[in-house]
Design a protein around this motif. Structure first.
Motif, PDB file in Angstrom:
ATOM      1  N   LEU A 103      -0.002   5.471   0.614  1.00 62.10           N
ATOM      2  CA  LEU A 103       0.359   6.599  -0.241  1.00 62.10           C
ATOM      3  C   LEU A 103       1.631   7.312   0.215  1.00 62.10           C
ATOM      4  CD1 LEU A 103      -3.192   8.143  -0.812  1.00 62.10           C
ATOM      5  CD2 LEU A 103      -1.861   6.750  -2.404  1.00 62.10           C
ATOM      6  N   ASN A 104       2.256   6.822   1.241  1.00 63.43           N
ATOM      7  CA  ASN A 104       3.494   7.436   1.729  1.00 63.43           C
ATOM      8  C   ASN A 104       4.656   7.004   0.842  1.00 63.43           C
ATOM      9  OD1 ASN A 104       5.719   8.393   3.076  1.00 63.43           O
ATOM     10  ND2 ASN A 104       5.147   7.578   5.070  1.00 63.43           N
ATOM     11  N   PRO A 105       5.219   7.912   0.052  1.00 63.28           N
ATOM     12  CA  PRO A 105       6.297   7.522  -0.864  1.00 63.28           C
ATOM     13  C   PRO A 105       7.508   6.917  -0.174  1.00 63.28           C
ATOM     14  CG  PRO A 105       5.476   9.721  -1.397  1.00 63.28           C
ATOM     15  CD  PRO A 105       4.873   9.332  -0.068  1.00 63.28           C
ATOM     16  N   GLU A 106       7.661   7.176   1.115  1.00 66.28           N
ATOM     17  CA  GLU A 106       8.854   6.715   1.810  1.00 66.28           C
ATOM     18  C   GLU A 106       8.838   5.224   2.116  1.00 66.28           C
ATOM     19  OE1 GLU A 106       9.468   9.147   5.216  1.00 66.28           O
ATOM     20  OE2 GLU A 106       9.511  11.027   4.075  1.00 66.28           O
ATOM     21  N   ASN A 107       7.653   4.612   2.198  1.00 64.67           N
ATOM     22  CA  ASN A 107       7.636   3.192   2.577  1.00 64.67           C
ATOM     23  C   ASN A 107       6.612   2.361   1.815  1.00 64.67           C
ATOM     24  OD1 ASN A 107       5.201   3.940   3.798  1.00 64.67           O
ATOM     25  ND2 ASN A 107       6.167   4.234   5.797  1.00 64.67           N
ATOM     26  N   THR A 108       6.084   2.879   0.716  1.00 63.75           N
ATOM     27  CA  THR A 108       5.114   2.117  -0.063  1.00 63.75           C
ATOM     28  C   THR A 108       5.793   1.455  -1.254  1.00 63.75           C
ATOM     29  OG1 THR A 108       2.917   2.226  -1.071  1.00 63.75           O
ATOM     30  CG2 THR A 108       4.443   4.002  -1.616  1.00 63.75           C
ATOM     31  N   THR A 109       5.007   0.712  -2.019  1.00 61.08           N
ATOM     32  CA  THR A 109       5.479   0.138  -3.277  1.00 61.08           C
ATOM     33  C   THR A 109       4.640   0.715  -4.414  1.00 61.08           C
ATOM     34  OG1 THR A 109       3.940  -1.742  -3.222  1.00 61.08           O
ATOM     35  CG2 THR A 109       6.069  -2.008  -2.087  1.00 61.08           C
ATOM     36  N   GLY A 110       5.092   0.548  -5.629  1.00 60.27           N
ATOM     37  CA  GLY A 110       4.353   1.083  -6.761  1.00 60.27           C
ATOM     38  C   GLY A 110       2.958   0.512  -6.871  1.00 60.27           C
ATOM     39  N   LEU A 111       2.820  -0.802  -6.730  1.00 54.66           N
ATOM     40  CA  LEU A 111       1.511  -1.436  -6.852  1.00 54.66           C
ATOM     41  C   LEU A 111       0.595  -1.053  -5.705  1.00 54.66           C
ATOM     42  CD1 LEU A 111      -0.399  -3.324  -8.306  1.00 54.66           C
ATOM     43  CD2 LEU A 111       0.615  -5.251  -7.057  1.00 54.66           C
ATOM     44  N   LEU A 112       1.129  -0.988  -4.491  1.00 58.43           N
ATOM     45  CA  LEU A 112       0.306  -0.611  -3.340  1.00 58.43           C
ATOM     46  C   LEU A 112      -0.154   0.837  -3.475  1.00 58.43           C
ATOM     47  CD1 LEU A 112      -0.942  -1.242  -0.616  1.00 58.43           C
ATOM     48  CD2 LEU A 112       1.253  -0.669   0.468  1.00 58.43           C
ATOM     49  N   PHE A 113       0.742   1.707  -3.916  1.00 61.02           N
ATOM     50  CA  PHE A 113       0.377   3.106  -4.120  1.00 61.02           C
ATOM     51  C   PHE A 113      -0.733   3.211  -5.159  1.00 61.02           C
ATOM     52  CE2 PHE A 113       0.581   7.243  -6.115  1.00 61.02           C
ATOM     53  CZ  PHE A 113       0.837   8.122  -5.071  1.00 61.02           C
TER      54      PHE A 113
ATOM     55  N   PRO B 127      -8.443  -7.667  13.181  1.00 59.04           N
ATOM     56  CA  PRO B 127      -7.257  -7.315  13.966  1.00 59.04           C
ATOM     57  C   PRO B 127      -6.229  -6.593  13.111  1.00 59.04           C
ATOM     58  CG  PRO B 127      -7.861  -9.628  14.269  1.00 59.04           C
ATOM     59  CD  PRO B 127      -8.667  -9.114  13.135  1.00 59.04           C
ATOM     60  N   ALA B 128      -5.426  -5.772  13.722  1.00 59.95           N
ATOM     61  CA  ALA B 128      -4.434  -4.989  12.974  1.00 59.95           C
ATOM     62  C   ALA B 128      -3.437  -5.883  12.256  1.00 59.95           C
ATOM     63  CB  ALA B 128      -3.704  -4.046  13.930  1.00 59.95           C
ATOM     64  N   ALA B 129      -3.123  -7.034  12.851  1.00 57.26           N
ATOM     65  CA  ALA B 129      -2.119  -7.919  12.259  1.00 57.26           C
ATOM     66  C   ALA B 129      -2.702  -8.904  11.256  1.00 57.26           C
ATOM     67  CB  ALA B 129      -1.396  -8.688  13.364  1.00 57.26           C
ATOM     68  N   PHE B 130      -3.999  -8.833  11.029  1.00 60.13           N
ATOM     69  CA  PHE B 130      -4.662  -9.761  10.118  1.00 60.13           C
ATOM     70  C   PHE B 130      -4.502  -9.294   8.676  1.00 60.13           C
ATOM     71  CE2 PHE B 130      -8.442 -10.373   7.481  1.00 60.13           C
ATOM     72  CZ  PHE B 130      -8.614 -11.752   7.524  1.00 60.13           C
ATOM     73  N   GLY B 131      -4.500 -10.229   7.747  1.00 56.96           N
ATOM     74  CA  GLY B 131      -4.561  -9.822   6.351  1.00 56.96           C
ATOM     75  C   GLY B 131      -3.703 -10.657   5.422  1.00 56.96           C
ATOM     76  N   PHE B 132      -3.802 -10.324   4.131  1.00 60.93           N
ATOM     77  CA  PHE B 132      -3.114 -11.056   3.070  1.00 60.93           C
ATOM     78  C   PHE B 132      -2.366 -10.073   2.175  1.00 60.93           C
ATOM     79  CE2 PHE B 132      -7.250 -12.954   4.075  1.00 60.93           C
ATOM     80  CZ  PHE B 132      -6.863 -14.194   4.577  1.00 60.93           C
ATOM     81  N   GLY B 133      -1.629 -10.610   1.228  1.00 63.43           N
ATOM     82  CA  GLY B 133      -0.915  -9.782   0.274  1.00 63.43           C
ATOM     83  C   GLY B 133      -1.845  -9.231  -0.788  1.00 63.43           C
ATOM     84  N   LEU B 134      -1.310  -8.334  -1.628  1.00 67.87           N
ATOM     85  CA  LEU B 134      -2.127  -7.692  -2.651  1.00 67.87           C
ATOM     86  C   LEU B 134      -2.740  -8.662  -3.668  1.00 67.87           C
ATOM     87  CD1 LEU B 134      -0.283  -4.335  -3.440  1.00 67.87           C
ATOM     88  CD2 LEU B 134      -2.508  -4.655  -2.352  1.00 67.87           C
ATOM     89  N   PRO B 135      -2.042  -9.738  -4.079  1.00 66.21           N
ATOM     90  CA  PRO B 135      -2.696 -10.665  -5.019  1.00 66.21           C
ATOM     91  C   PRO B 135      -4.003 -11.234  -4.471  1.00 66.21           C
ATOM     92  CG  PRO B 135      -0.340 -11.074  -4.984  1.00 66.21           C
ATOM     93  CD  PRO B 135      -0.616 -10.090  -3.880  1.00 66.21           C
TER      94      PRO B 135
END
Length: 395
Positions: A45-55, A352-360
């Motif tokens: 939710l940080n407008p400075e470093n987020t994207t529209g879809l992530l927000f 883990p903090a570095a684990f994960g995938f993209g929004l799709p």
């Protein structure tokens, strides 16, 4: 997670539809927590470093907790119509204690998968449980007292943002637990912690207001009058949010930031505080919910029927979806080559903090999880409709 599903001889579908909708959306946020690559390292939710879809992915889930708690209060009022005041208060009190226990013993385990309970997470079920206990006490005084206290809590709790913090450590902790918690971690021992993420009384205020709206759903209440009141209340609540946000003085602990970029300013306008639920946050979420209740009451289609299934058994759905998501997380953890040395993480094991995938991928997992729970929820909904065991009113 309404007060007593089985006590209603005829369910009000608009309530189940709205509750089901927010339960479905809620799973999106939990899927993001478990599976998105940046969930542990960045603020969506940080407008400075987020994207529209992530927000949007995070912001849309803001509607879930307040609507859920609000409808719990509304359902508590409806279920009380079939009981004496003493019986209704007794049930709410016991249900509240039950929910607090479930949050600690069952939901927290589903979130963390830590059998040693090194980190206990207290969230919406914890706040709902305490709110039901307070509702049990206040409702014995009068319906009017519940409504008045609800307005005082919702409109007044942000006054604590303007006051100095207590110097006494105990007083400060009490203030956080009941009014201002935004992520308070309390150590119980050297290796056991409790995370209090939902301050109790602001959510209690939301439940009390839902209880107040419950009077509009009594059998003798005219449907057209209810619809007009819901529309007016929804529009006024949205206007309240816009006004407070533009004035930018009261109603949120973090004042709106101004940017030179239009898109960032737009995101900043809607970036209100959920922890605790500020007045602006509450108005932003409950306003559209009231409009939804007004407009959906006479609507029947495939969308509303699906939502109503989840909305009729929210507690069942809520608990199971955490365990299903975490089982999938464990599978993904090993499938992506992570080792046993990386299992122990705070707060979620296998995350883990570095684990994960993209929004799709997050959206795909979310859709699959929600879809897979449809048939179990439909089965349990029918089971509750055809059985009257006492314990069903607690699930």
């Amino acid at each position: 997670m309404d007060a007593d599903n089985t006590s209603l001889s005829k369910r009000i579908l608009s309530i189940d539809i709205l509750r089901g909708f927010v339960m479905i959306v809620m799973a999106l946020d939990h899927t993001r927590d478990f599976f998105h690559i940046g969930a542990m390292t960045a603020d969506p939710l940080n407008p400075e470093n987020t994207t529209g879809l992530l927000f949007f992915t995070r912001w849309i889930t803001h509607f879930c907790a307040p609507v859920f708690v609000f409808l719990s209060g509304l359902s508590a009022y409806l279920s009380a119509q079939h009981k004496t005041p003493a019986q209704a208060a007794s049930f709410l009190f016991k249900r509240g204690l039950w929910l607090i226990f479930i949050e600690i013993a069952v939901v927290s385990l589903g979130l963390t998968f830590n059998l040693q309970y090194n980190f206990i997470i207290l969230q919406v079920i914890w706040a709902t449980g305490w709110s039901m206990i307070f509702l049990a006490l206040a409702s014995r005084i009068s319906y009017q007292s519940v409504v008045v206290i609800g307005y005082i809590l919702v409109f007044g709790h942000n006054l604590f943002d303007l006051l100095p913090k207590p110097a006494d450590q105990t007083a400060g902790l009490i203030l956080k637990v009941f009014f201002t918690a935004s992520g308070t971690v309390v150590p119980l021992s050297s290796n056991h912690l409790v995370g209090i993420f939902y301050a109790i009384l602001p959510w209690t205020g939301i439940m009390f207001l839902g209880y107040g709206i419950g009077a509009w759903y009594k059998k003798e209440y005219a449907k057209e009058l209810r619809k007009r009141k819901l529309l007016v209340a929804g529009i006024l609540t949205i206007l309240l949010f816009i006004t407070l946000r533009l004035i930018n003085i009261y109603g949120d602990p973090a004042p709106r930031k101004e940017y030179r970029d239009f898109f960032k300013n737009l995101l900043s306008f809607f970036n209100v505080s959920k922890y605790p639920p500020s007045l602006q946050y509450t108005a932003m979420t409950l306003g559209p919910a009231l409009l939804f209740l007004a407009l959906i009451e006479k609507t029947a289609n495939w969308f509303t029927k699906i939502n109503a299934v989840y909305g009729a058994v929210p507690f069942f759905y809520y608990v199971i979806h955490f365990y299903l998501l975490h089982i999938l997380l464990v599978m993904a953890f090993f499938a992506t080559g992570h080792s046993e040395k990386e299992i122990m993480q705070v707060p979620f094991l296998f995350r883990p903090a570095a684990f994960g995938f993209g929004l799709p991928a997050v959206y795909l997992i979310w859709i699959c999880v929600v879809a897979s729970l449809y048939l179990p929820c439909r089965w349990f909904k029918r089971y509750k409709q055809t059985h009257r065991q006492w314990w069903l009113s607690y699930i």
